[in-house]
Design an enzyme around this catalytic site. Structure first.
Site, PDB file in Angstrom:
ATOM      1  N   MET A   1     -25.064 -40.036 -31.893  1.00 56.07           N
ATOM      2  CA  MET A   1     -24.992 -39.981 -33.315  1.00 56.07           C
ATOM      3  C   MET A   1     -23.445 -39.093 -33.589  1.00 56.07           C
ATOM      4  O   MET A   1     -23.140 -38.691 -34.531  1.00 56.07           O
ATOM      5  CB  MET A   1     -25.824 -39.608 -34.332  1.00 56.07           C
ATOM      6  CG  MET A   1     -27.128 -40.581 -34.085  1.00 56.07           C
ATOM      7  SD  MET A   1     -28.011 -40.922 -35.639  1.00 56.07           S
ATOM      8  CE  MET A   1     -28.604 -39.324 -35.800  1.00 56.07           C
TER       9      MET A   1
ATOM     10  N   LEU B   1     -20.787 -34.138 -30.935  1.00 52.58           N
ATOM     11  CA  LEU B   1     -21.231 -33.930 -29.541  1.00 52.58           C
ATOM     12  C   LEU B   1     -20.925 -32.437 -29.126  1.00 52.58           C
ATOM     13  O   LEU B   1     -20.277 -31.648 -29.882  1.00 52.58           O
ATOM     14  CB  LEU B   1     -20.315 -34.490 -28.704  1.00 52.58           C
ATOM     15  CG  LEU B   1     -20.191 -36.082 -29.059  1.00 52.58           C
ATOM     16  CD1 LEU B   1     -19.083 -36.871 -27.756  1.00 52.58           C
ATOM     17  CD2 LEU B   1     -21.161 -36.684 -28.703  1.00 52.58           C
TER      18      LEU B   1
ATOM     19  N   HIS C   1     -25.042 -33.463 -25.315  1.00 52.98           N
ATOM     20  CA  HIS C   1     -24.482 -34.416 -24.872  1.00 52.98           C
ATOM     21  C   HIS C   1     -23.817 -34.896 -23.432  1.00 52.98           C
ATOM     22  O   HIS C   1     -23.771 -35.617 -22.837  1.00 52.98           O
ATOM     23  CB  HIS C   1     -23.650 -35.068 -25.932  1.00 52.98           C
ATOM     24  CG  HIS C   1     -24.334 -35.139 -27.326  1.00 52.98           C
ATOM     25  ND1 HIS C   1     -23.989 -34.360 -28.478  1.00 52.98           N
ATOM     26  CD2 HIS C   1     -25.353 -36.057 -27.772  1.00 52.98           C
ATOM     27  CE1 HIS C   1     -24.991 -34.677 -29.584  1.00 52.98           C
ATOM     28  NE2 HIS C   1     -25.644 -35.686 -29.300  1.00 52.98           N
TER      29      HIS C   1
HETATM   30  O1  PAF Z   1     -30.861 -39.110 -30.337  1.00 54.30           O
HETATM   31  C1  PAF Z   1     -29.828 -39.586 -31.155  1.00 54.30           C
HETATM   32  O2  PAF Z   1     -28.887 -39.322 -31.310  1.00 54.30           O
HETATM   33  C2  PAF Z   1     -30.342 -40.943 -31.787  1.00 54.30           C
HETATM   34  O3  PAF Z   1     -31.641 -41.022 -32.427  1.00 54.30           O
HETATM   35  C3  PAF Z   1     -29.871 -42.211 -31.110  1.00 54.30           C
HETATM   36  C4  PAF Z   1     -30.570 -42.412 -29.781  1.00 54.30           C
HETATM   37  C5  PAF Z   1     -28.457 -42.336 -30.704  1.00 54.30           C
HETATM   38  C6  PAF Z   1     -30.066 -43.567 -31.902  1.00 54.30           C
HETATM   39  O4  PAF Z   1     -29.458 -43.272 -33.162  1.00 54.30           O
END
Ligand code: PAF
Length: 311
Positions: A36, A39, A43
Site C-alpha cells: 500500500m 515503503l 517492503h
Molecule cells: O499488507 C499490506 O500492505 C496490504 O494488506 C496488502 C497485502 C498490500 C493488500 O492491500
C-alpha cells in the site's frame, strides 16, 4: 504506460496483462510484492527476496479502500508515491525492480467501492474461519478487503511467487489459505519481519509516531521476546506450556507504559489461528498483539501489531 528513470510504471489492468504475456511467452518467472506504499525497509526486504528468486519483479502500490472501515485511517493513510518510486529505483544495486503497478481505485473497483459493507456491490472474497479472530475482532471487514484485493491482484499479475511480511502473521495465514483454496497458481513466500535497531517492527504506520514514541514502542518487541524466553524456559522442563503465563508477562511489560492501550495479546495455533491454552512444543504458536499508542501531535492513537513465533 510511463517509464520513470528506470522502472516501468503500469497504471491499468490491461497494461499489466500485456507486460505479463510477454514474460509468459519468454518463460520468465515473476515475483510480485503487493504493497500500500509508504515503503520502508520491510517492503525492501520483500523486494530483495523477489529479485533474488525471480527473473522479473513487479511491485504494486495501492491503498485498498475495502480493507478500511468507515472510521479507520483511509484518508490519512500515508501516500508517498514519489518517494516510493525513488526508493524502488535507488535501493537495489545488482538487479532492479522491473515494473510498478499503480492503479486508480476505479481500475480495481470498476463498480465503485463504499467503505460501508452493506452498500458494496460485486464480488468479494472471504476466507472464513481465519478472518474473524485476532485482527478481525476489531476490524471485521479487514481480511475480506485484503482477500478481495489480493485475489484481484494475483489474477492481474499472475506471478510465479508473491511475497508477504511475517509482521502481518494473520494476513500470511489468510493468504496461504486463499491461494490454496481458490487454486491460484502462485507460491506464497513469507519473509521475516524487519525491525528498527531498537526492535520496533517496521510499519508504514510508524510514520504516525514521534521519534521518542518509536523508542518507547520498542517495549512491544522486548515484551514479545520476554514471552518467548519464558516459553523456552518452561518448554525445557518438558511438556506443554500454559499460554496464559506468557500472555500475562507480555501484558505486564507493555502496560508499564500507561499511555499504551492493549487491544489484544494472544497465543494462536500457527495454522488454524485458534486460541491455544496449552502450547505444545513442536507445534508451537503465534504470539501476536495489537497495541494502540499515541500519535505525534494528535489526540488519536496509532494501532501497531507485532508477533513472535514459538516453536
Ligand atoms: O499488507 C499490506 O500492505 C496490504 O494488506 C496488502 C497485502 C498490500 C493488500 O492491500
Amino acid at each position: 504506460m510511463t517509464i520513470s528513470s528506470k522502472i516501468l510504471i503500469l497504471r491499468t489492468v490491461s497494461q499489466v496483462r500485456q507486460w505479463r504475456a510477454k514474460l509468459f511467452s519468454d518463460n520468465q518467472s515473476v515475483g510480485f510484492v503487493p504493497t500500500m506504499g509508504a515503503l520502508h525497509a520491510g517492503h525492501c526486504s520483500l523486494v530483495r527476496k523477489s529479485l533474488e528468486e525471480n527473473d522479473k519483479t513487479i511491485v504494486s502500490i495501492f491503498v485498498n479502500p475495502s480493507q478500511f472501515a468507515p472510521h479507520e485511517d483511509l484518508d490519512n493513510y500515508p501516500r508517498t508515491l514519489d518517494r516510493d518510486l525513488e526508493i524502488l529505483e535507488s535501493e537495489f544495486s545488482d538487479k532492479q525492480v522491473d515494473a510498478v503497478f499503480v492503479p486508480k481505485v476505479s481500475e480495481m473497483y470498476p463498480n465503485g467501492i463504499s467503505l460501508d459493507i452493506d452498500k458494496q456491490k460485486g464480488a468479494f472474497v472471504n476466507v472464513h474461519g481465519l478472518s474473524e479472530q485476532l485482527e478481525g475482532i476489531t476490524r471485521p471487514q479487514f481480511f475480506r478487503g485484503v482477500s478481495t484485493v489480493v485475489t484481484k491482484l494475483l489474477n492481474i499479475v499472475q506471478p510465479t511467487r508473491v511475497y508477504f511480511g511475517q509482521k502481518d502473521a494473520q494476513q500470511c495465514v489468510v493468504i496461504n489459505n486463499l491461494v490454496r483454496d481458490l487454486m491460484i497458481p502462485t507460491k506464497v513466500r513469507v519473509v521475516q519481519t524487519v525491525r528498527e535497531s531498537n526492535g520496533l517492527a517496521m510499519s508504514s504506520r510508524n510514520e504516525y509516531l514521534s521519534k521518542e514514541m518509536k523508542d518507547r514502542c520498542s517495549i512491544i518487541y522486548k515484551a514479545l521476546k520476554e514471552g518467548a524466553s519464558l516459553y523456552n524456559e518452561n518448554r525445557e522442563k518438558g511438556g506443554k506450556v500454559n499460554s496464559s503465563i506468557i500472555i500475562d508477562r507480555i501484558k505486564d511489560i507493555v502496560s508499564q507504559n500507561d499511555e499504551f492501550e492493549i487491544e489484544y495479546v494472544a497465543a494462536s495455533h500457527p495454522e488454524s489461528l485458534e486460541d491455544v491454552e496449552l502450547i505444545e512444543p513442536g507445534v508451537g504458536a503465534i504470539v501476536s498483539c495489537a497495541i494502540k499508542v499515541p500519535k505525534e501531535s494528535s489526540t488519536e492513537k496509532a494501532r501497531l501489531i507485532d508477533n513472535i513465533i514459538l516453536q
